[in-house]
Design a protein around this motif. Structure first.
Motif, PDB file in Angstrom:
ATOM      1  N   PRO A 121      -1.485  -1.345  14.710  1.00  0.00           N
ATOM      2  CA  PRO A 121      -2.801  -1.380  15.344  1.00  0.00           C
ATOM      3  C   PRO A 121      -2.979  -0.410  16.494  1.00  0.00           C
ATOM      4  O   PRO A 121      -4.079  -0.312  17.045  1.00  0.00           O
ATOM      5  CB  PRO A 121      -2.886  -2.827  15.842  1.00  0.00           C
ATOM      6  CG  PRO A 121      -1.468  -3.218  16.121  1.00  0.00           C
ATOM      7  CD  PRO A 121      -0.655  -2.514  15.071  1.00  0.00           C
ATOM      8  N   ARG A 122      -1.964   0.320  16.872  1.00  0.00           N
ATOM      9  CA  ARG A 122      -2.078   1.232  18.007  1.00  0.00           C
ATOM     10  C   ARG A 122      -2.982   2.420  17.679  1.00  0.00           C
ATOM     11  O   ARG A 122      -3.077   2.850  16.530  1.00  0.00           O
ATOM     12  CB  ARG A 122      -0.691   1.729  18.415  1.00  0.00           C
ATOM     13  CG  ARG A 122       0.223   0.646  18.945  1.00  0.00           C
ATOM     14  CD  ARG A 122       1.622   1.176  19.223  1.00  0.00           C
ATOM     15  NE  ARG A 122       2.280   1.618  17.993  1.00  0.00           N
ATOM     16  CZ  ARG A 122       3.491   2.177  17.965  1.00  0.00           C
ATOM     17  NH1 ARG A 122       4.158   2.387  19.102  1.00  0.00           N
ATOM     18  NH2 ARG A 122       4.025   2.529  16.813  1.00  0.00           N
ATOM     19  N   GLY A 123      -3.634   2.936  18.722  1.00  0.00           N
ATOM     20  CA  GLY A 123      -4.506   4.087  18.524  1.00  0.00           C
ATOM     21  C   GLY A 123      -5.633   3.760  17.570  1.00  0.00           C
ATOM     22  O   GLY A 123      -6.274   2.706  17.662  1.00  0.00           O
ATOM     23  N   ARG A 124      -5.902   4.679  16.631  1.00  0.00           N
ATOM     24  CA  ARG A 124      -6.932   4.439  15.624  1.00  0.00           C
ATOM     25  C   ARG A 124      -6.472   3.476  14.545  1.00  0.00           C
ATOM     26  O   ARG A 124      -7.267   3.013  13.736  1.00  0.00           O
ATOM     27  CB  ARG A 124      -7.331   5.773  14.983  1.00  0.00           C
ATOM     28  CG  ARG A 124      -8.128   6.685  15.910  1.00  0.00           C
ATOM     29  CD  ARG A 124      -8.028   8.154  15.496  1.00  0.00           C
ATOM     30  NE  ARG A 124      -8.211   8.349  14.085  1.00  0.00           N
ATOM     31  CZ  ARG A 124      -7.630   9.336  13.376  1.00  0.00           C
ATOM     32  NH1 ARG A 124      -6.805  10.171  13.976  1.00  0.00           N
ATOM     33  NH2 ARG A 124      -7.853   9.459  12.096  1.00  0.00           N
ATOM     34  N   GLY A 125      -5.183   3.166  14.521  1.00  0.00           N
ATOM     35  CA  GLY A 125      -4.628   2.268  13.516  1.00  0.00           C
ATOM     36  C   GLY A 125      -4.135   3.026  12.304  1.00  0.00           C
ATOM     37  O   GLY A 125      -4.758   3.994  11.852  1.00  0.00           O
ATOM     38  N   ASP A 148      -9.315  12.326   9.074  1.00  0.00           N
ATOM     39  CA  ASP A 148     -10.271  11.237   9.309  1.00  0.00           C
ATOM     40  C   ASP A 148      -9.889   9.906   8.681  1.00  0.00           C
ATOM     41  O   ASP A 148     -10.722   9.004   8.609  1.00  0.00           O
ATOM     42  CB  ASP A 148     -11.680  11.632   8.828  1.00  0.00           C
ATOM     43  CG  ASP A 148     -12.200  12.872   9.515  1.00  0.00           C
ATOM     44  OD1 ASP A 148     -12.087  12.941  10.759  1.00  0.00           O
ATOM     45  OD2 ASP A 148     -12.690  13.787   8.830  1.00  0.00           O
ATOM     46  N   MET A 149      -8.658   9.753   8.243  1.00  0.00           N
ATOM     47  CA  MET A 149      -8.245   8.498   7.641  1.00  0.00           C
ATOM     48  C   MET A 149      -7.411   7.684   8.625  1.00  0.00           C
ATOM     49  O   MET A 149      -6.483   8.207   9.253  1.00  0.00           O
ATOM     50  CB  MET A 149      -7.422   8.745   6.368  1.00  0.00           C
ATOM     51  CG  MET A 149      -8.211   9.372   5.228  1.00  0.00           C
ATOM     52  SD  MET A 149      -9.534   8.300   4.637  1.00  0.00           S
ATOM     53  CE  MET A 149     -10.962   9.257   5.130  1.00  0.00           C
ATOM     54  N   TYR A 161     -13.661   7.941  -3.511  1.00  0.00           N
ATOM     55  CA  TYR A 161     -12.549   8.717  -4.063  1.00  0.00           C
ATOM     56  C   TYR A 161     -12.043   9.768  -3.093  1.00  0.00           C
ATOM     57  O   TYR A 161     -11.155  10.547  -3.434  1.00  0.00           O
ATOM     58  CB  TYR A 161     -12.963   9.328  -5.411  1.00  0.00           C
ATOM     59  CG  TYR A 161     -13.419   8.260  -6.370  1.00  0.00           C
ATOM     60  CD1 TYR A 161     -12.555   7.231  -6.751  1.00  0.00           C
ATOM     61  CD2 TYR A 161     -14.727   8.231  -6.854  1.00  0.00           C
ATOM     62  CE1 TYR A 161     -12.969   6.218  -7.588  1.00  0.00           C
ATOM     63  CE2 TYR A 161     -15.149   7.222  -7.699  1.00  0.00           C
ATOM     64  CZ  TYR A 161     -14.269   6.217  -8.060  1.00  0.00           C
ATOM     65  OH  TYR A 161     -14.686   5.206  -8.884  1.00  0.00           O
ATOM     66  N   GLY A 162     -12.623   9.764  -1.881  1.00  0.00           N
ATOM     67  CA  GLY A 162     -12.087  10.579  -0.801  1.00  0.00           C
ATOM     68  C   GLY A 162     -11.261   9.771   0.171  1.00  0.00           C
ATOM     69  O   GLY A 162     -10.813  10.291   1.192  1.00  0.00           O
ATOM     70  N   THR A 163     -11.036   8.487  -0.114  1.00  0.00           N
ATOM     71  CA  THR A 163     -10.231   7.628   0.742  1.00  0.00           C
ATOM     72  C   THR A 163      -8.919   7.287   0.033  1.00  0.00           C
ATOM     73  O   THR A 163      -8.874   7.233  -1.204  1.00  0.00           O
ATOM     74  CB  THR A 163     -10.960   6.316   1.062  1.00  0.00           C
ATOM     75  OG1 THR A 163     -11.072   5.532  -0.138  1.00  0.00           O
ATOM     76  CG2 THR A 163     -12.358   6.590   1.617  1.00  0.00           C
ATOM     77  N   PRO A 164      -7.855   7.037   0.775  1.00  0.00           N
ATOM     78  CA  PRO A 164      -6.592   6.711   0.118  1.00  0.00           C
ATOM     79  C   PRO A 164      -6.673   5.455  -0.735  1.00  0.00           C
ATOM     80  O   PRO A 164      -6.078   5.395  -1.816  1.00  0.00           O
ATOM     81  CB  PRO A 164      -5.597   6.560   1.269  1.00  0.00           C
ATOM     82  CG  PRO A 164      -6.415   6.486   2.503  1.00  0.00           C
ATOM     83  CD  PRO A 164      -7.703   7.175   2.234  1.00  0.00           C
ATOM     84  N   ALA A 165      -7.416   4.444  -0.281  1.00  0.00           N
ATOM     85  CA  ALA A 165      -7.524   3.223  -1.074  1.00  0.00           C
ATOM     86  C   ALA A 165      -8.256   3.486  -2.389  1.00  0.00           C
ATOM     87  O   ALA A 165      -7.830   3.039  -3.455  1.00  0.00           O
ATOM     88  CB  ALA A 165      -8.246   2.142  -0.267  1.00  0.00           C
ATOM     89  N   THR A 190      -3.869  11.141  11.565  1.00  0.00           N
ATOM     90  CA  THR A 190      -4.521  12.257  10.895  1.00  0.00           C
ATOM     91  C   THR A 190      -5.435  13.019  11.865  1.00  0.00           C
ATOM     92  O   THR A 190      -5.872  12.466  12.875  1.00  0.00           O
ATOM     93  CB  THR A 190      -5.364  11.765   9.712  1.00  0.00           C
ATOM     94  OG1 THR A 190      -6.447  10.959  10.213  1.00  0.00           O
ATOM     95  CG2 THR A 190      -4.527  10.940   8.746  1.00  0.00           C
ATOM     96  N   PRO A 191      -5.750  14.273  11.551  1.00  0.00           N
ATOM     97  CA  PRO A 191      -6.741  14.986  12.361  1.00  0.00           C
ATOM     98  C   PRO A 191      -8.111  14.316  12.249  1.00  0.00           C
ATOM     99  O   PRO A 191      -8.402  13.618  11.273  1.00  0.00           O
ATOM    100  CB  PRO A 191      -6.774  16.386  11.735  1.00  0.00           C
ATOM    101  CG  PRO A 191      -5.508  16.509  10.957  1.00  0.00           C
ATOM    102  CD  PRO A 191      -5.185  15.120  10.490  1.00  0.00           C
ATOM    103  N   VAL A 192      -8.943  14.533  13.240  1.00  0.00           N
ATOM    104  CA  VAL A 192     -10.332  14.098  13.199  1.00  0.00           C
ATOM    105  C   VAL A 192     -11.206  15.340  13.097  1.00  0.00           C
ATOM    106  O   VAL A 192     -11.154  16.210  13.971  1.00  0.00           O
ATOM    107  CB  VAL A 192     -10.703  13.278  14.448  1.00  0.00           C
ATOM    108  CG1 VAL A 192     -12.208  13.017  14.489  1.00  0.00           C
ATOM    109  CG2 VAL A 192      -9.937  11.959  14.459  1.00  0.00           C
ATOM    110  N   GLY A 193     -11.969  15.434  12.023  1.00  0.00           N
ATOM    111  CA  GLY A 193     -12.809  16.594  11.830  1.00  0.00           C
ATOM    112  C   GLY A 193     -12.007  17.856  11.582  1.00  0.00           C
ATOM    113  O   GLY A 193     -10.816  17.819  11.250  1.00  0.00           O
TER     114      GLY A 193
END
Length: 340
Positions: A121-125, A148-149, A161-165, A190-193
């Motif tokens: 749960p740390r950071g963005r998770g 962004d993930m 289909y752009g998400t890992p899940a 992951t990077p953001v943007g």
């Protein structure tokens, strides 16, 4: 002329990132979450194995020697450690991460039936989820996503289909139940943007170590060597991790480069594949490395030496796992160890 144009674009890219002006440098800088799982200090005060220094194989042996009651006690008292510790039996990790999801407001991840393999749960998770039965699987795949993930976006309904899940679910469905387990692994920062983080390898290097440990954990629990499906910036992670992990296949899709000149530079015994749609905007990113920026050669270029995956009908940057595409059918065949 095309080569000169791409060189010019590379110089502009580097200048833009370094100067911090608009355009590419539009993301938010991220600090990778590293170190042991949260709660490790309390865990180690009880004399339990060091989560960093202890190999997944030794973790597996430690848990195998515990009674079922003792195992459940550790899940109850140390869920954030047990749930993120490679080598722990997967059913214990699922139970631990269900507790963590409920305690930290990740309500969707706590839904009954979800098999959450990791949840930090740390950071963005950061999160990972298993589709299928990992204990009995004859074939295992791991989806490694790009920018962004995180734990709150990796199963978002927009652009599934752009998400890992979404990629993992679609891939498992395409294998038609051939005792396959697919892991959606948003297990690194992951990077953001499209900011400086996406143009450099710092986050990828931190993620590579975590990916290698995941593969060691699969080995320790008796799972077969996985096929890695590495999307976008995730292919940078896989490229840096390749020499350190056992994998049956490494597939780069929509890749900006793998920080390698060619397949030999990856130093892996895995089969290496590459896919890029003609409509993917990633083709506009220069395949160069300049002052630490950019990720090098295009994995789909003939000189790189990867096996090509047909992707002519995949739409854009996130269409490779869409049902009915040639790329998805090829990914399913690769997961099952088949030749194309």
């Amino acid at each position: 002329m095309r080569r000169c144009k791409r060189t010019l674009v590379a110089v502009v890219l580097a200048t833009t990132v370094v100067s911090g002006t608009a355009g590419w440098a539009s993301g938010t800088a991220q600090e990778p979450v590293t170190g042991p799982p949260p709660g490790s200090a309390a865990w180690q005060r009880e004399g339990l194995p060091d989560p960093v220094a202890t190999t997944p194989a030794r973790i597996a042996r430690f848990f195998a020697a515990l009674s079922p009651g003792r195992q459940r006690d550790l899940v109850r008292r140390h869920p954030t450690v047990v749930g993120n510790l490679d080598g722990v039996p997967v059913e214990l990790r699922y139970a631990a991460n269900s507790r963590t999801a409920q305690a930290h407001g990740f309500d969707r991840l706590a839904d009954p039936g979800r098999q959450i393999l990791a949840l930090d749960p740390r950071g963005r998770g950061r999160a990972a989820e298993v589709y299928g039965d990992l204990d009995t699987a004859e074939h295992v795949a791991v989806v490694v996503p790009g920018s962004d993930m995180d734990a709150r976006t990796f199963d978002r309904t927009k652009d599934p289909y752009g998400t890992p899940a979404g990629m993992a679910r679609s891939l498992r469905d395409a294998t038609k139940g051939h005792r396959t387990a697919v892991i959606a692994w948003a297990g690194y920062t992951t990077p953001v943007g499209l900011g400086p983080d996406a143009a450099t390898g710092d986050l990828a290097e931190a993620g590579a170590g975590r990916l290698a440990r995941l593969a060691d954990g699969l080995d320790a629990t008796g799972a077969p060597d996985p096929a890695l499906f590495c999307h976008s910036y995730g292919s940078v992670v896989c490229g840096l991790a390749a020499p350190r992990l056992d994998a049956a296949d490494v597939v780069a899709l929509g890749s900006p480069g793998m920080r390698a000149k060619n397949v030999g530079d990856l130093r892996t015994d895995a089969r290496v594949w590459a896919a890029k749609s003609p409509s993917d905007w990633i083709d506009d990113i220069p395949n160069v490395e300049f002052a630490g920026l950019g990720h090098g050669a295009d994995p789909t270029a003939p000189a790189f030496g990867a096996r090509r995956v047909p992707a002519g009908d995949a739409e854009g940057h996130t269409g490779y796992f869409a049902p009915g595409t040639r790329s998805l059918r090829a990914f399913a065949a690769i997961t099952l160890g088949e030749e194309l």
